[in-house]
Design a protein around this motif. Structure first.
Motif, short mmCIF file in Angstrom:
data_model
loop_
_atom_site.label_atom_id
_atom_site.label_comp_id
_atom_site.label_asym_id
_atom_site.label_seq_id
_atom_site.Cartn_x
_atom_site.Cartn_y
_atom_site.Cartn_z
N ASP A 197 0.85 -1.18 0.00
CA ASP A 197 0.00 0.00 0.00
C ASP A 197 0.89 1.24 0.00
OD1 ASP A 197 -2.43 -1.40 0.10
OD2 ASP A 197 -2.21 -1.69 2.26
N GLU A 234 2.48 4.68 0.88
CA GLU A 234 2.58 5.47 2.10
C GLU A 234 2.10 6.89 1.81
OE1 GLU A 234 6.57 5.33 3.57
OE2 GLU A 234 6.47 3.17 3.96
N ASP A 256 2.26 10.78 1.48
CA ASP A 256 3.36 11.72 1.23
C ASP A 256 3.40 12.72 2.39
OD1 ASP A 256 5.12 13.68 0.38
OD2 ASP A 256 4.39 13.64 -1.69
#
Length: 133
Positions: free
Chosen positions: A124, A126, A128
């Protein structure tokens, strides 16, 4: 008396080290070791060559995905146990030189590999940290 085993060693560029040959001959007395140095494009090519050479055992220094496919077709693999050796000492059996990097390995025996299980999971993204909400 039965015929000696035919051990087929598949690798793109690696001949068996003397310690590996000694261990194969200990495990399979009087065995014939046939080295096939080739960059096979498919598992079918490896299995065809193995059958053509009337092999009894396969040693495969190949990518794990190819080894997995070979075992899925019912051919167990003799797995080479190797430990990377660091430092200046000379206790090594094989030297690998690729892309200007030298690695030394010590042979630590063989195991019979019957199955490779690969476990994957989705990655998945992450968030920002610089994204303003």
């Amino acid at each position: 008396m039965s015929n000696p085993k035919r051990v087929i060693w598949f690798s793109a560029d690696t001949e068996p080290a003397p310690a590996q040959v000694r261990e194969l001959r200990r495990l399979y007395p009087r065995c014939e070791i046939i080295t096939v140095l080739d960059r096979f494009n498919s598992v079918d090519g490896i299995i065809d060559k193995y059958n053509e050479l009337e092999g009894d055992e396969i040693v495969a220094v190949l990518p794990l995905t190819m080894i997995r496919a070979i075992t899925q077709r019912g051919y167990p693999i003799i797995w080479t146990m190797m430990e990377q050796v660091y430092g200046p000492h000379e206790d090594w059996d094989i030297v690998s030189e690729k892309h200007g990097r030298v690695k030394k390995y010590r042979f630590d025996g063989f195991l019979k590999l019957r199955k490779v299980r690969m476990v994957f999971e989705k990655i998945d993204p992450e968030p920002d940290p610089y994204d303003a909400e």
